[in-house]
Design a protein around this motif. Structure first.
Motif, PDB file in Angstrom:
ATOM      1  N   GLY A 180       0.790  -1.228   0.000  1.00 29.05           N
ATOM      2  CA  GLY A 180       0.000   0.000   0.000  1.00 29.05           C
ATOM      3  C   GLY A 180       0.818   1.272   0.000  1.00 29.05           C
ATOM      4  O   GLY A 180       0.305   2.349   0.306  1.00 29.05           O
ATOM      5  N   ASN A 181       2.084   1.177  -0.366  1.00 24.03           N
ATOM      6  CA  ASN A 181       2.949   2.356  -0.371  1.00 24.03           C
ATOM      7  C   ASN A 181       2.728   3.200  -1.620  1.00 24.03           C
ATOM      8  O   ASN A 181       2.540   2.677  -2.711  1.00 24.03           O
ATOM      9  CB  ASN A 181       4.415   1.917  -0.312  1.00 24.03           C
ATOM     10  N   GLY A 182       2.752   4.523  -1.439  1.00 26.54           N
ATOM     11  CA  GLY A 182       2.612   5.449  -2.549  1.00 26.54           C
ATOM     12  C   GLY A 182       3.854   5.417  -3.424  1.00 26.54           C
ATOM     13  O   GLY A 182       4.863   4.779  -3.098  1.00 26.54           O
ATOM     14  N   HIS A 183       3.821   6.112  -4.537  1.00 28.64           N
ATOM     15  CA  HIS A 183       4.894   6.053  -5.528  1.00 28.64           C
ATOM     16  C   HIS A 183       6.225   6.517  -4.935  1.00 28.64           C
ATOM     17  O   HIS A 183       6.437   7.697  -4.669  1.00 28.64           O
ATOM     18  CB  HIS A 183       4.534   6.916  -6.731  1.00 28.64           C
ATOM     19  N   GLY A 184       7.131   5.564  -4.718  1.00 29.85           N
ATOM     20  CA  GLY A 184       8.478   5.884  -4.267  1.00 29.85           C
ATOM     21  C   GLY A 184       8.585   6.481  -2.887  1.00 29.85           C
ATOM     22  O   GLY A 184       9.637   7.013  -2.518  1.00 29.85           O
ATOM     23  N   THR A 185       7.522   6.415  -2.071  1.00 25.29           N
ATOM     24  CA  THR A 185       7.568   7.061  -0.752  1.00 25.29           C
ATOM     25  C   THR A 185       8.258   6.204   0.294  1.00 25.29           C
ATOM     26  O   THR A 185       8.690   6.703   1.325  1.00 25.29           O
ATOM     27  CB  THR A 185       6.151   7.379  -0.255  1.00 25.29           C
ATOM     28  N   CYS A 186       8.369   4.912   0.047  1.00 35.99           N
ATOM     29  CA  CYS A 186       8.945   3.965   1.005  1.00 35.99           C
ATOM     30  C   CYS A 186      10.378   3.628   0.606  1.00 35.99           C
ATOM     31  O   CYS A 186      10.653   3.288  -0.541  1.00 35.99           O
ATOM     32  CB  CYS A 186       8.081   2.712   1.059  1.00 35.99           C
ATOM     33  N   TYR A 187      11.282   3.718   1.586  1.00 32.93           N
ATOM     34  CA  TYR A 187      12.674   3.322   1.375  1.00 32.93           C
ATOM     35  C   TYR A 187      13.074   2.368   2.485  1.00 32.93           C
ATOM     36  O   TYR A 187      12.795   2.609   3.664  1.00 32.93           O
ATOM     37  CB  TYR A 187      13.602   4.543   1.396  1.00 32.93           C
ATOM     38  N   TRP A 188      13.727   1.253   2.119  1.00 33.95           N
ATOM     39  CA  TRP A 188      14.256   0.343   3.127  1.00 33.95           C
ATOM     40  C   TRP A 188      15.704   0.003   2.797  1.00 33.95           C
ATOM     41  O   TRP A 188      16.158   0.153   1.667  1.00 33.95           O
ATOM     42  CB  TRP A 188      13.419  -0.926   3.250  1.00 33.95           C
ATOM     43  N   THR A 196       7.217   1.279  -4.483  1.00 33.13           N
ATOM     44  CA  THR A 196       5.861   1.665  -4.818  1.00 33.13           C
ATOM     45  C   THR A 196       4.998   0.413  -4.687  1.00 33.13           C
ATOM     46  O   THR A 196       5.346  -0.633  -5.238  1.00 33.13           O
ATOM     47  CB  THR A 196       5.759   2.210  -6.252  1.00 33.13           C
ATOM     48  N   GLY A 197       3.919   0.504  -3.950  1.00 31.90           N
ATOM     49  CA  GLY A 197       3.046  -0.660  -3.777  1.00 31.90           C
ATOM     50  C   GLY A 197       3.565  -1.588  -2.713  1.00 31.90           C
ATOM     51  O   GLY A 197       3.708  -1.210  -1.558  1.00 31.90           O
ATOM     52  N   THR A 198       3.905  -2.814  -3.105  1.00 30.09           N
ATOM     53  CA  THR A 198       4.312  -3.847  -2.156  1.00 30.09           C
ATOM     54  C   THR A 198       5.753  -4.262  -2.372  1.00 30.09           C
ATOM     55  O   THR A 198       6.219  -4.346  -3.499  1.00 30.09           O
ATOM     56  CB  THR A 198       3.410  -5.087  -2.302  1.00 30.09           C
ATOM     57  N   SER A 199       6.450  -4.530  -1.293  1.00 31.37           N
ATOM     58  CA  SER A 199       7.786  -5.099  -1.384  1.00 31.37           C
ATOM     59  C   SER A 199       7.926  -6.232  -0.384  1.00 31.37           C
ATOM     60  O   SER A 199       7.321  -6.205   0.696  1.00 31.37           O
ATOM     61  CB  SER A 199       8.864  -4.051  -1.097  1.00 31.37           C
ATOM     62  N   TYR A 200       8.707  -7.220  -0.760  1.00 35.38           N
ATOM     63  CA  TYR A 200       9.140  -8.270   0.149  1.00 35.38           C
ATOM     64  C   TYR A 200      10.644  -8.100   0.365  1.00 35.38           C
ATOM     65  O   TYR A 200      11.374  -7.744  -0.568  1.00 35.38           O
ATOM     66  CB  TYR A 200       8.907  -9.650  -0.461  1.00 35.38           C
ATOM     67  N   VAL A 201      11.114  -8.381   1.559  1.00 35.11           N
ATOM     68  CA  VAL A 201      12.547  -8.370   1.809  1.00 35.11           C
ATOM     69  C   VAL A 201      12.882  -9.407   2.878  1.00 35.11           C
ATOM     70  O   VAL A 201      12.150  -9.557   3.849  1.00 35.11           O
ATOM     71  CB  VAL A 201      13.052  -6.969   2.229  1.00 35.11           C
TER      72      VAL A 201
END
Length: 206
Positions: A65-73, A93-98
């Motif tokens: 549910g992350n907005g465009h490029g707003t999430c950084y890990w 953007t959207g979903t990430s798995y790590v």
């Protein structure tokens, strides 16, 4: 890590962001797969520095549910903060798995939605279509394996990647490409994840 661009497997590169993508886990582009049950409670917040083994456990996590490029890990060796300590990172953007490894020293998250722990085995009813800017999909759980087609992409804006794990290293990449026009890719059942950013919607054709 990952700037958009086809990566030559086995190539040695400098400090970059591999796979500047990350996905909605649903073909409807909302971050939720149609018909999916609600996820478990958050494992940890989307903001902060977390010591691995003390603040958070090693394992695979998902944010959606992350907005465009707003999430950084970022996965880091330690808390010194230099670029030489970075093991992997991504702008989402959207979903990430790590996958956070026991040997990691620190996990950094900024501007992300909450992180949830996920099992290693694929579960759920996989979709046969996905949002082209969705991000990162787990094969066999979020999407079904098979051949997918995306049309109407312009100026190499569409980037896709098949990955064998959620480590986000160069060794994780099975294949990737930047596409103008029509993109066709076969996702194998043995693939772990599929990343897509800047593409038109994908539909399974075979």
């Amino acid at each position: 890590m990952g700037t958009k661009g086809k990566v030559a497997l086995g190539a040695v590169v400098g400090f970059v962001v591999i796979g500047v993508v990350s996905a909605n886990a649903g073909a409807n582009g909302t971050g939720t797969r149609p018909g999916a049950r609600s996820e478990n409670k958050a494992a940890f917040a989307g903001y902060g520095d977390f010591r691995v083994g003390t603040d958070i456990k090693p394992g695979t996590y998902r944010t959606t549910g992350n907005g465009h490029g707003t999430c950084y890990w970022e996965r880091a060796k330690d808390a010194k903060g230099g670029t030489d300590t970075v093991l992997a990172n991504d702008h989402v953007t959207g979903t990430s798995y790590v996958t956070v490894k026991p040997t990691d020293g620190l996990f950094v998250s900024s501007g992300c939605k909450e992180w949830q722990a996920v099992g290693t085995m694929a579960k759920g009813t996989p979709a046969t279509a996905m949002a082209g800017d969705g991000g990162m999909f787990r094969v066999g759980a979020d999407i079904a394996p098979g051949t997918y087609r995306s049309t109407g992409n312009a100026d190499d804006a569409c980037h896709w990647e098949r990955a064998k794990d959620a480590d986000h290293s160069l060794e994780s990449i099975i294949a990737n490409n930047n596409v103008t026009g029509t993109a066709v890719v076969t996702i194998n059942a043995s693939d772990a994840y599929f990343k897509t950013t800047g593409c038109k919607a994908w539909k399974k054709t075979g």
